[in-house]
Motif scaffolding. Structure first.
Motif, PDB file in Angstrom:
ATOM      1  N   ILE A  15      49.486 142.189  44.078  1.00  0.00           N
ATOM      2  CA  ILE A  15      48.901 142.144  42.727  1.00  0.00           C
ATOM      3  C   ILE A  15      50.042 141.922  41.741  1.00  0.00           C
ATOM      4  O   ILE A  15      51.128 142.499  41.888  1.00  0.00           O
ATOM      5  CB  ILE A  15      48.145 143.458  42.392  1.00  0.00           C
ATOM      6  N   GLN A  16      49.802 141.097  40.732  1.00  0.00           N
ATOM      7  CA  GLN A  16      50.840 140.846  39.731  1.00  0.00           C
ATOM      8  C   GLN A  16      50.970 142.036  38.777  1.00  0.00           C
ATOM      9  O   GLN A  16      49.951 142.479  38.241  1.00  0.00           O
ATOM     10  CB  GLN A  16      50.448 139.677  38.838  1.00  0.00           C
ATOM     11  N   GLY A  24      38.625 145.430  38.407  1.00  0.00           N
ATOM     12  CA  GLY A  24      38.501 144.166  39.149  1.00  0.00           C
ATOM     13  C   GLY A  24      39.553 144.108  40.248  1.00  0.00           C
ATOM     14  O   GLY A  24      39.254 143.791  41.404  1.00  0.00           O
ATOM     15  N   ASN A  25      40.795 144.446  39.911  1.00  0.00           N
ATOM     16  CA  ASN A  25      41.867 144.481  40.920  1.00  0.00           C
ATOM     17  C   ASN A  25      41.545 145.511  42.005  1.00  0.00           C
ATOM     18  O   ASN A  25      41.817 145.299  43.184  1.00  0.00           O
ATOM     19  CB  ASN A  25      43.217 144.848  40.281  1.00  0.00           C
ATOM     20  N   ALA A 190      33.698 141.119  44.664  1.00  0.00           N
ATOM     21  CA  ALA A 190      34.695 140.060  44.861  1.00  0.00           C
ATOM     22  C   ALA A 190      35.020 139.353  43.548  1.00  0.00           C
ATOM     23  O   ALA A 190      36.063 138.728  43.418  1.00  0.00           O
ATOM     24  CB  ALA A 190      34.192 139.048  45.876  1.00  0.00           C
ATOM     25  N   LYS A 201      35.768 136.111  34.276  1.00  0.00           N
ATOM     26  CA  LYS A 201      36.341 137.103  35.195  1.00  0.00           C
ATOM     27  C   LYS A 201      37.085 138.206  34.419  1.00  0.00           C
ATOM     28  O   LYS A 201      37.783 137.899  33.443  1.00  0.00           O
ATOM     29  CB  LYS A 201      37.329 136.388  36.126  1.00  0.00           C
ATOM     30  N   LYS A 204      43.402 141.454  33.712  1.00  0.00           N
ATOM     31  CA  LYS A 204      44.243 142.470  33.076  1.00  0.00           C
ATOM     32  C   LYS A 204      44.967 141.937  31.853  1.00  0.00           C
ATOM     33  O   LYS A 204      45.344 142.695  30.975  1.00  0.00           O
ATOM     34  CB  LYS A 204      45.225 143.076  34.082  1.00  0.00           C
ATOM     35  N   SER A 205      45.155 140.608  31.779  1.00  0.00           N
ATOM     36  CA  SER A 205      45.904 140.068  30.642  1.00  0.00           C
ATOM     37  C   SER A 205      45.010 139.620  29.477  1.00  0.00           C
ATOM     38  O   SER A 205      45.496 139.043  28.517  1.00  0.00           O
ATOM     39  CB  SER A 205      46.793 138.918  31.107  1.00  0.00           C
TER      40      SER A 205
HETATM   41  N1  AQP Z   1      37.860 140.443  38.151  1.00  0.00           N
HETATM   42  C1  AQP Z   1      38.209 140.535  39.424  1.00  0.00           C
HETATM   43  N2  AQP Z   1      37.277 140.768  40.378  1.00  0.00           N
HETATM   44  C2  AQP Z   1      37.640 140.883  41.686  1.00  0.00           C
HETATM   45  N3  AQP Z   1      38.910 140.760  42.102  1.00  0.00           N
HETATM   46  C3  AQP Z   1      39.861 140.526  41.187  1.00  0.00           C
HETATM   47  N4  AQP Z   1      41.186 140.364  41.266  1.00  0.00           N
HETATM   48  C4  AQP Z   1      41.704 140.157  40.049  1.00  0.00           C
HETATM   49  N5  AQP Z   1      40.729 140.188  39.136  1.00  0.00           N
HETATM   50  C5  AQP Z   1      39.561 140.407  39.807  1.00  0.00           C
HETATM   51  C6  AQP Z   1      41.929 140.419  42.525  1.00  0.00           C
HETATM   52  O1  AQP Z   1      43.043 141.281  42.347  1.00  0.00           O
HETATM   53  C7  AQP Z   1      44.131 140.788  43.116  1.00  0.00           C
HETATM   54  C8  AQP Z   1      45.348 140.685  42.296  1.00  0.00           C
HETATM   55  O2  AQP Z   1      45.188 139.734  41.291  1.00  0.00           O
HETATM   56  P1  AQP Z   1      46.458 139.252  40.488  1.00  0.00           P
HETATM   57  O3  AQP Z   1      46.840 140.248  39.499  1.00  0.00           O
HETATM   58  O4  AQP Z   1      47.538 138.892  41.420  1.00  0.00           O
HETATM   59  O5  AQP Z   1      46.009 137.932  39.817  1.00  0.00           O
HETATM   60  P2  AQP Z   1      44.711 137.578  39.070  1.00  0.00           P
HETATM   61  O6  AQP Z   1      43.645 137.265  40.053  1.00  0.00           O
HETATM   62  O7  AQP Z   1      45.072 136.490  38.101  1.00  0.00           O
HETATM   63  O8  AQP Z   1      44.341 138.927  38.314  1.00  0.00           O
HETATM   64  P3  AQP Z   1      44.170 139.160  36.807  1.00  0.00           P
HETATM   65  O9  AQP Z   1      43.779 140.578  36.593  1.00  0.00           O
HETATM   66  O10 AQP Z   1      43.255 138.128  36.218  1.00  0.00           O
HETATM   67  O11 AQP Z   1      45.645 138.994  36.307  1.00  0.00           O
HETATM   68  P4  AQP Z   1      46.184 138.153  35.099  1.00  0.00           P
HETATM   69  O12 AQP Z   1      45.345 138.525  33.910  1.00  0.00           O
HETATM   70  O13 AQP Z   1      47.615 138.552  34.948  1.00  0.00           O
HETATM   71  O14 AQP Z   1      46.024 136.723  35.481  1.00  0.00           O
HETATM   72  C9  AQP Z   1      43.690 139.456  43.723  1.00  0.00           C
HETATM   73  O15 AQP Z   1      43.279 139.678  45.048  1.00  0.00           O
HETATM   74  C10 AQP Z   1      42.522 139.057  42.871  1.00  0.00           C
HETATM   75  O16 AQP Z   1      41.597 138.263  43.564  1.00  0.00           O
END
Ligand code: AQP
Length: 339
Positions: A15-16, A24-25, A190, A201, A204-205
């Protein structure tokens, strides 16, 4: 090759630390991570190199990286069983990412939905090349460990297909080197959507006040966010793919992901209830999950040296495998080894 040394099939995910982790994460990734850790040899990383594909404040990135690792443990990842580490502490990730970037067709990268979505949110001249190359780094993360399975949310499916395609391309050009990983997404949760806009979706950002519930949100604040969630003017509480019902569908999905109840049981349970009752039930189910997670998190953060020792051990274990795979890939590509 490290592939042959596997005692169990392997899992890799990350996870970032690009902000506060959301439900969601948790529902898309962390909950699955916990579920598979007995059966698989699991590697969970804090992917800080991915986080810098969008601008990050250095002090905050450091703080969020520690926070994320602690949240992994507080969510139920057992560092005695699974390996937890920070991506940037293992240079093999960046090195293999470069090798894979050089082999990745530009057209494949430009087709990635996440790149297109994130690029439209930034001014054209401020989009870093890293945002485009992100999937090659993710491929390196996975392929370095010969991961068999990658538990992620739905939004990462396309990047997993990209990883498989790139691994196949490398194997075809240079000989069998990488394992082709399978994606694993949860049955419910998912794709958790924003509470303020259930057609986008949950991220976090995203800045909007009522968009996301964070894992470290004060519980009364988290409850309030659910009570304010956008719904619709219908009355029926049913799962639905219809865009008009996206808000209710999202609340039901969160509830199902937390409770593991069947669709029929949930719909029957809410048959004579109103939207307010549903919001309360979802808020309580989430609060019940977050309360022990937060307690554990704060205990961990108070324990001087504990997190550092987990990350040190994780780094050593992960680096041994990653360095072996990198060496093999470098050899296959024709790099002159140091004498
Ligand atoms: N809304 C979500 N529903 C289900 N799964 C989610 N993931 C993220 N958002 C949801 C899953 O969490 C893991 C880590 O995600 P990430 O942080 O590496 O990148 P992302 O998908 O881009 O998550 P964010 O929260 O939207 O981060 P930002 O805002 O920084 O871009 C992954 O397995 C992802 O599927």
């Amino acid at each position: 090759m490290t592939e042959t040394l596997k005692t169990k099939p392997r899992v890799l995910s990350g996870i970032q630390p690009s902000g506060n982790l959301t439900i969601g994460n948790y529902l898309g990734a962390l909950k699955q991570w916990v579920e598979v850790q007995q059966e698989y040899d699991c590697f969970y990383c804090v992917v800080d190199l991915h986080a810098i594909t969008t601008p990050q404040d250095p002090a905050e990135l450091r703080q969020k990286s520690r926070e994320s690792a602690a949240i992994y443990i507080a969510s139920g990842i057992d560092p005695e069983i699974s390996t937890i580490f920070v991506q940037s502490q293992i240079p093999a990730h960046s090195e293999l990412a470069w090798m894979l970037t050089c082999m990745a067709p530009l057209g494949w990268l430009q087709r990635m939905t996440q790149f297109k979505d994130k690029a439209t949110k930034q001014a054209q001249d401020s989009i870093g090349a890293g945002l485009l190359n992100y999937p090659a780094l993710m491929a390196a993360d996975i392929l370095l460990y010969h991961a068999d399975l990658v538990p992620v949310g739905d939004d990462q499916r396309q990047h997993l297909e990209f990883t498989r395609d790139l691994a196949q391309r490398f194997n075809h050009l240079y000989g069998e080197t990488f394992t082709l990983p399978q994606v694993m997404t949860p049955k419910a949760g998912a794709r958790v959507m924003g509470l303020d806009n259930p057609t986008a979706k949950m991220s976090k950002s995203e800045d909007a006040e009522n968009h996301a519930v964070f894992l470290l949100d004060d519980l009364s604040r988290a409850r309030k966010k659910f009570m304010r969630a956008v719904t619709d003017s219908h009355r029926e509480i049913r799962f639905s793919d219809h865009p008009d019902r996206a808000g209710i569908n999202n609340l039901l999905t969160i509830y199902q992901a937390i409770t593991n109840e069947s669709t029929l049981d949930i719909e029957t349970g809410f048959a004579d209830k109103g939207y307010g009752d549903l919001k309360k039930a979802v808020a309580e189910s989430v609060a019940d999950t977050l309360a022990p997670l937060q307690k554990k998190y704060f205990e961990l953060m108070d324990e001087a040296g504990y997190l550092d020792s987990v990350l040190k051990l994780g780094r050593e274990k992960a680096a041994a495998i990653a360095n072996d795979t990198l060496k093999l890939a470098q050899d296959r590509m024709g790099f002159l080894p140091p004498s």
